[in-house]
Design a protein around this motif. Sequence first.
Motif, PDB file in Angstrom:
ATOM      1  N   LEU A   1      -2.129 -11.750   6.798  1.00  5.25           N
ATOM      2  CA  LEU A   1      -1.477 -11.572   8.099  1.00  5.25           C
ATOM      3  C   LEU A   1      -2.499 -11.584   9.226  1.00  5.25           C
ATOM      4  CD1 LEU A   1       1.279  -8.931   7.291  1.00  5.25           C
ATOM      5  CD2 LEU A   1       1.549 -11.368   7.760  1.00  5.25           C
TER       6      LEU A   1
ATOM      7  N   HIS B   1       0.599   0.504  -0.396  1.00  2.00           N
ATOM      8  CA  HIS B   1       0.798  -0.101   0.928  1.00  2.00           C
ATOM      9  C   HIS B   1       2.127  -0.853   0.993  1.00  2.00           C
ATOM     10  CE1 HIS B   1       0.000  -3.557   3.838  1.00  2.00           C
ATOM     11  NE2 HIS B   1       0.198  -2.486   4.566  1.00  2.00           N
TER      12      HIS B   1
ATOM     13  N   TYR C   1       5.626  -2.490   3.294  1.00  2.00           N
ATOM     14  CA  TYR C   1       5.885  -3.397   4.423  1.00  2.00           C
ATOM     15  C   TYR C   1       7.116  -2.913   5.176  1.00  2.00           C
ATOM     16  CZ  TYR C   1       2.120  -6.264   2.881  1.00  2.00           C
ATOM     17  OH  TYR C   1       0.854  -6.676   2.574  1.00  2.00           O
ATOM     18  N   ASN C   2       7.054  -2.968   6.471  1.00  2.00           N
ATOM     19  CA  ASN C   2       8.118  -2.490   7.343  1.00  2.00           C
ATOM     20  C   ASN C   2       9.256  -3.512   7.415  1.00  2.00           C
ATOM     21  OD1 ASN C   2       9.277  -0.774   9.288  1.00  2.00           O
ATOM     22  ND2 ASN C   2       8.323  -1.876  10.969  1.00  2.00           N
TER      23      ASN C   2
ATOM     24  N   GLY D   1      -2.113  -8.584   1.460  1.00  2.00           N
ATOM     25  CA  GLY D   1      -1.119  -8.951   2.477  1.00  2.00           C
ATOM     26  C   GLY D   1      -1.685  -8.919   3.888  1.00  2.00           C
ATOM     27  N   ASP D   2      -2.374  -7.845   4.229  1.00  2.00           N
ATOM     28  CA  ASP D   2      -2.883  -7.739   5.598  1.00  2.00           C
ATOM     29  C   ASP D   2      -4.055  -8.676   5.859  1.00  2.00           C
ATOM     30  OD1 ASP D   2      -0.931  -6.125   6.537  1.00  2.00           O
ATOM     31  OD2 ASP D   2      -2.042  -4.252   6.347  1.00  2.00           O
TER      32      ASP D   2
ATOM     33  N   LEU E   1      12.204  -4.024   2.421  1.00  2.00           N
ATOM     34  CA  LEU E   1      11.233  -4.944   1.812  1.00  2.00           C
ATOM     35  C   LEU E   1      10.658  -4.309   0.541  1.00  2.00           C
ATOM     36  CD1 LEU E   1       9.349  -6.528   4.840  1.00  2.00           C
ATOM     37  CD2 LEU E   1      11.268  -7.407   3.531  1.00  2.00           C
TER      38      LEU E   1
ATOM     39  N   SER F   1      -2.829   0.769   5.838  1.00  2.00           N
ATOM     40  CA  SER F   1      -2.714  -0.688   5.925  1.00  2.00           C
ATOM     41  C   SER F   1      -3.998  -1.394   5.519  1.00  2.00           C
ATOM     42  CB  SER F   1      -2.383  -1.106   7.361  1.00  2.00           C
ATOM     43  OG  SER F   1      -1.168  -0.558   7.758  1.00  2.00           O
TER      44      SER F   1
END
Length: 336
Positions: free
Chosen positions: A192, A138, A140-141, A188-189, A146, A117
């Motif tokens: 987030l 990486h 996404y859940n 992305g992270d 996704l 991640s």
Amino acid sequence: MAGIKSTAAVGGGVIGGAWAARFVFNGFDCKIFDPHPEAERIVGEVMANAERAYGMLTDAPFPKRGELTFVSSVEEAVEGADLIQESVPERLELKQKVHMQIDAAAPQNALIGSSTSGLLPSDIQAKMMAPERMFVAHPYNPVYLLPLVEIVGGRNTSEETIERAHSAYQQIGMKPVTIRKEIDAFVGDRLLEAVWREALWLIKDDVTTTEELDDIMRYSFGMRWAQMGLFETYRIAGGEAGMRHFIEQFGPTMSLPWTKLMDVPELDDALIDKIADQSDAQSGHLGIRELERIRDENLVGIMQVLAKGHGGKGWGAGKLLKDYEADLRARAANDA
Ligand SMILES: NC(=O)c1ccc[n+]([C@@H]2O[C@H](COP(=O)([O-])OP(=O)(O)OC[C@H]3O[C@@H](n4cnc5c(N)ncnc54)[C@H](O)[C@@H]3O)[C@@H](O)[C@H]2O)c1
């Protein structure tokens, strides 16, 4: 799939199990290794969720399902595999050790992706003999639904590997985006984490509850983000004068500042208890499997609606779904 015939999943938890599902339902054999005593049950539950989700997502013909085989070592899993996906817990020393094992046993030309991640690929590949084939992929859940996968190369990753990885993930219905610079937590992270940090402050300071915060997100900008992201949304917000006007109008508020910037609230027992209790009050009446099913149904619905967007041409993740369905149909026609 870009010369890929067989795949391997090293680690079969939430993420590794779902990668295995993507591989197998797209027709590729997958050998999986996870030392957890209940790995087969856990992966089996993820596979069942994936099967249900794909059944709802499309009526396009999936290829003949690949075979999923549980094996008892990393070496056995990666032997003969063309695409290897590592999804072990997020600890650098463990990732390095596992990647050395993969390195020693994988075919020379294998693609070796890590689901990390936020760890740097340069660090994960540091002890490998052939690091040029290792990169971050990486996801996404839930990975089986996704489509995004962030592709990040390390210092020693070859350009050819990045290109081959791109095409391999495209073939299993995903949207690979190559990150231009190697930074902690990629893109992305990063985003987030910024939102999560603010959310922690807002709960800690009793401004809102977990449920109210989720409502604020899912009844408003969460829906905007799902179909246009951030910049396209703000372009519209600028009206006919567009992006420049938007920045001129809202730029000054950045200096107020509204947010807590980089401070992180201490995750002490009081804050953890508060969040856990509020979350129980919000969603405790629903089991995790039930929540997963609701999530999957909603995600499928969103993608299907987006597939009809832009006057039927498809939009965003829906356009990708439309193209993937066309590809599945073409492959089925070819095989007939
Ligand atoms: N959970 C998420 O939302 C998410 C999203 C994207 C990426 N990731 C990343 O994916 C990776 C896995 O996360 P997860 O959420 O699936 O964790 P998890 O704890 O659900 O699964 C990890 C699995 O790895 C297994 N494992 C431990 N040592 C191993 C070894 N030596 N060889 C093979 N398997 C081993 C464990 O038994 C476990 O089943 C992490 O790097 C994480 O950062 C997680």
